[in-house]
Design an enzyme around this catalytic site. Structure first.
Site, mmCIF file in Angstrom:
data_model
loop_
_atom_site.group_PDB
_atom_site.id
_atom_site.type_symbol
_atom_site.label_atom_id
_atom_site.label_comp_id
_atom_site.label_asym_id
_atom_site.label_seq_id
_atom_site.Cartn_x
_atom_site.Cartn_y
_atom_site.Cartn_z
ATOM 1 N N LYS A 5 40.791 24.315 42.881
ATOM 2 C CA LYS A 5 41.241 22.970 42.363
ATOM 3 C C LYS A 5 40.387 22.241 43.238
ATOM 4 O O LYS A 5 40.301 22.416 44.311
ATOM 5 C CB LYS A 5 42.544 22.744 42.159
ATOM 6 N N ASP B 212 39.640 17.667 34.482
ATOM 7 C CA ASP B 212 41.177 17.508 34.735
ATOM 8 C C ASP B 212 41.756 16.032 34.564
ATOM 9 O O ASP B 212 40.647 15.444 33.792
ATOM 10 C CB ASP B 212 41.742 17.990 36.046
HETATM 11 P P1 NDP Z 1 43.651 13.106 30.968
HETATM 12 O O1 NDP Z 1 43.088 12.166 32.039
HETATM 13 O O2 NDP Z 1 42.761 13.140 29.932
HETATM 14 O O3 NDP Z 1 44.936 12.451 30.318
HETATM 15 C C1 NDP Z 1 46.270 12.404 31.057
HETATM 16 C C2 NDP Z 1 47.182 11.380 30.422
HETATM 17 O O4 NDP Z 1 48.474 11.634 30.922
HETATM 18 C C3 NDP Z 1 46.770 10.097 30.167
HETATM 19 O O5 NDP Z 1 47.198 9.620 28.836
HETATM 20 C C4 NDP Z 1 47.637 9.556 31.451
HETATM 21 O O6 NDP Z 1 47.842 8.003 31.093
HETATM 22 C C5 NDP Z 1 48.818 10.092 31.236
HETATM 23 N N1 NDP Z 1 49.577 9.990 32.281
HETATM 24 C C6 NDP Z 1 49.012 10.309 33.663
HETATM 25 N N2 NDP Z 1 50.151 9.980 34.422
HETATM 26 C C7 NDP Z 1 51.127 9.438 33.699
HETATM 27 C C8 NDP Z 1 52.511 9.116 34.288
HETATM 28 N N3 NDP Z 1 52.709 9.198 35.404
HETATM 29 N N4 NDP Z 1 53.195 8.783 33.171
HETATM 30 C C9 NDP Z 1 52.866 8.884 31.888
HETATM 31 N N5 NDP Z 1 51.693 9.133 31.435
HETATM 32 C C10 NDP Z 1 50.638 9.634 32.277
HETATM 33 O O7 NDP Z 1 44.194 14.620 31.552
HETATM 34 P P2 NDP Z 1 44.307 15.967 30.593
HETATM 35 O O8 NDP Z 1 44.791 15.655 29.289
HETATM 36 O O9 NDP Z 1 43.183 16.598 30.796
HETATM 37 O O10 NDP Z 1 45.506 16.557 31.588
HETATM 38 C C11 NDP Z 1 46.827 16.227 31.411
HETATM 39 C C12 NDP Z 1 47.615 17.665 31.909
HETATM 40 O O11 NDP Z 1 47.090 18.774 31.629
HETATM 41 C C13 NDP Z 1 47.374 17.553 33.514
HETATM 42 O O12 NDP Z 1 48.638 18.062 34.216
HETATM 43 C C14 NDP Z 1 46.249 18.588 33.614
HETATM 44 O O13 NDP Z 1 46.387 19.168 35.068
HETATM 45 C C15 NDP Z 1 46.903 19.609 32.633
HETATM 46 N N6 NDP Z 1 45.696 20.544 32.280
HETATM 47 C C16 NDP Z 1 44.691 19.829 31.655
HETATM 48 C C17 NDP Z 1 43.538 20.909 31.297
HETATM 49 C C18 NDP Z 1 42.296 20.365 30.721
HETATM 50 O O14 NDP Z 1 41.530 21.118 29.999
HETATM 51 N N7 NDP Z 1 42.042 19.309 30.560
HETATM 52 C C19 NDP Z 1 43.894 22.238 31.432
HETATM 53 C C20 NDP Z 1 44.925 22.638 31.882
HETATM 54 C C21 NDP Z 1 45.932 21.620 32.197
HETATM 55 P P3 NDP Z 1 46.604 6.936 31.605
HETATM 56 O O15 NDP Z 1 45.760 6.946 30.490
HETATM 57 O O16 NDP Z 1 47.447 5.559 31.894
HETATM 58 O O17 NDP Z 1 45.806 7.581 32.766
#
Ligand code: NDP
Length: 451
Positions: free
Chosen positions: A125, A165
């Site tokens: 990572k 991510d």
């Molecule tokens: P993105 O950056 O695309 O989206 C993250 C989302 O979560 C955004 O809407 C963000 O809001 C919100 N967010 C972040 N922190 C907080 C918080 N403290 N409270 C509320 N909302 C929050 O990331 P991903 O969708 O890619 O990833 C989301 C999760 O999935 C992570 O845990 C990641 O590790 C996991 N994951 C992702 C993979 C992938 O293929 N992308 C694969 C496997 C796991 P804002 O827009 O305000 O930042």
């Protein structure tokens, strides 16, 4: 089992301030106790102690210039955790909260997740404490190039293959890959999540969200249930959340929530496919805030609260919960409220979104609980398929990749259930995911001798 307790104690003592890493190590190793009892050869070879120590962990300086000519310095990370079964593989996160503890927890979890996919991928990572919010496109490009200026020397198609991510999507992968290609003068599958025009795989953007819903559907089927007419809560509004909403809706559910780090929207009428496309445009193209959704569709918006806090405070009932935002977003009280309001299934699209207390409540109350390392493995599985397509110099159709994703998610589900039963914890997906992933990696480590 004292060997496992000793390993946990050692990690806590050596890496004192790495609380997220302690949490992940404790959660995994506690469930691995039966493997230590049954396989003394693993104890003798100190596999558990070797597992919690990354192969190597790099931190590096990332200097870059903003649009006004000011110089900034961020800290970059790449943790190459374990490559026993394949090249290191795992995403890159750009978020101000990023530190060594968070990258180590994510890299550690990635080892087991990648093993579960059945594809030959190790765990790693990376990321930086850079906040992409409010930055111009040119600033994002300069940051990605500065980050790759150091990362390039540590990665390679057979060494370490990063992906996206939080804060790293198609745009950022494009800038990083473009820079890698320029300085290495080579066009190779060194990053996944690439654009379709330059080696990306169809369905990769959708894969984590779709995969989590496929996994949840498998879990529901064990109790003769499905998504039809179920009320579903999704958190987040990024990559994983968007496609979880889309797939759950396609399967007949009504998804009523989404959030970002500022606010939560509750749409009791349901986030239809059209509304979901609005979120995708809002977040991916216009880079706006989720509160704008409530203006567009006249629904309720709660500033400063995440989905689980809103459900608890407002007493809103959901059948299925899909946390898809970030680590530790769903705590004890929110878990109690979900249970009290009749939730039957919690499937994690995000990594470690439920705190240990919350997980215990789900398990004690016999909810179907699918941990992230199994349920969100569809993303990295499809990255593995992207690596295969790159090395074969060919590309598969959307239907082919989606079909393979579905088969992989079903197979992960089955491996979890089989391993849980083998190690005396029938129906426990946490034990199942950890032991199935671990045994594959442990056997490979044993075969290599002491290296
Ligand atoms: P993105 O950056 O695309 O989206 C993250 C989302 O979560 C955004 O809407 C963000 O809001 C919100 N967010 C972040 N922190 C907080 C918080 N403290 N409270 C509320 N909302 C929050 O990331 P991903 O969708 O890619 O990833 C989301 C999760 O999935 C992570 O845990 C990641 O590790 C996991 N994951 C992702 C993979 C992938 O293929 N992308 C694969 C496997 C796991 P804002 O827009 O305000 O930042």
């Amino acid at each position: 089992m004292s060997v496992i307790n000793d390993t946990i104690a050692r990690v806590k003592q050596m890496d004192r301030d790495q609380v997220e890493f302690h949490q992940a190590v404790t959660e995994v190793l506690e469930t691995l106790k039966p493997t230590a009892e049954r396989h003394p050869e693993l104890v003798k070879a100190k596999i558990y102690d070797r597992l919690v120590e990354p192969e190597r962990a790099m931190t590096f300086r990332v200097p870059w210039m903003d649009d006004k000519g000011n110089v900034h310095v961020n800290r970059g990370f790449r943790v190459q955790f374990n490559n026993a079964i394949g090249p290191f593989k795992g995403g890159i996160r750009f978020h101000p909260s990023v530190n060594l503890s968070i990258i180590k927890f994510l890299g550690f979890e990635q080892i087991f997740k990648n093993a579960l996919t059945t594809l030959p991928m190790g765990g790693g990572k990376g990321g930086a404490d850079f906040d992409p919010k409010g930055k111009s496109d040119a600033e994002i490009m300069r940051f990605c190039q500065a980050f790759m200026r150091e990362l390039f020397r540590h990665i390679g198609p057979d060494t370490d293959v990063p992906a996206g991510d939080i804060g790293v999507g198609g745009r950022e992968i494009g800038y990083m890959y473009g820079y890698y290609k320029k300085i290495q003068n080579t066009h190779t599958g060194v990053l996944t999540g690439k654009g379709l025009e330059y080696g990306g795989s169809l369905i990769r953007p959708e894969a984590t969200g779709y995969g989590a819903v496929y996994f949840a559907a498998e879990m529901l089927a064990t109790r003769s249930l499905d998504f039809k007419n179920k009320v579903v809560a999704v958190s987040g509004s990024g990559n994983v959340a968007q496609y979880a909403i889309e797939k759950a809706t396609q399967m007949g559910a009504k998804v009523i929530s989404a959030c970002d780090s500022n606010a939560t929207i509750i749409d009791e009428k349901g986030i239809s496919q059209d509304k979901c496309r609005y979120i995708m445009d809002l977040k991916n193209n216009r880079r706006g805030r989720i509160s704008e959704y409530s203006d567009e569709y006249s629904c309720t918006c709660y500033e400063g609260e995440n989905v689980w806090e809103v459900l608890k405070k407002q007493g809103i009932k959901v059948d299925i919960a899909l946390p898809c935002a970030t680590q530790n977003e769903l705590g004890k009280e929110e878990a109690e409220s979900l249970v009290k309001n009749g939730c039957i299934c919690v499937t994690e699209g995000a990594n470690m979104p439920s705190t240990p207390d919350a997980v215990k409540i789900f398990q004690d109350n016999k909810l179907l609980y699918g941990p992230g390392k199994a349920a969100n493995a569809g993303g990295v599985a499809t990255s593995g398929l992207e690596m295969s397509q790159n090395s074969l110099k060919m590309s598969w159709t959307r239907e082919e990749v989606d079909q393979r994703l579905l088969i992989i998610m079903k197979s992960i589900h089955k491996s979890c259930l089989d391993a849980a039963e083998t190690y005396g914890k029938k129906g426990d997906y946490v034990t199942g995911a950890n032991t199935a992933g671990f045994m594959k990696v442990a056997r490979a480590m044993l075969a290599y001798g002491i290296v």
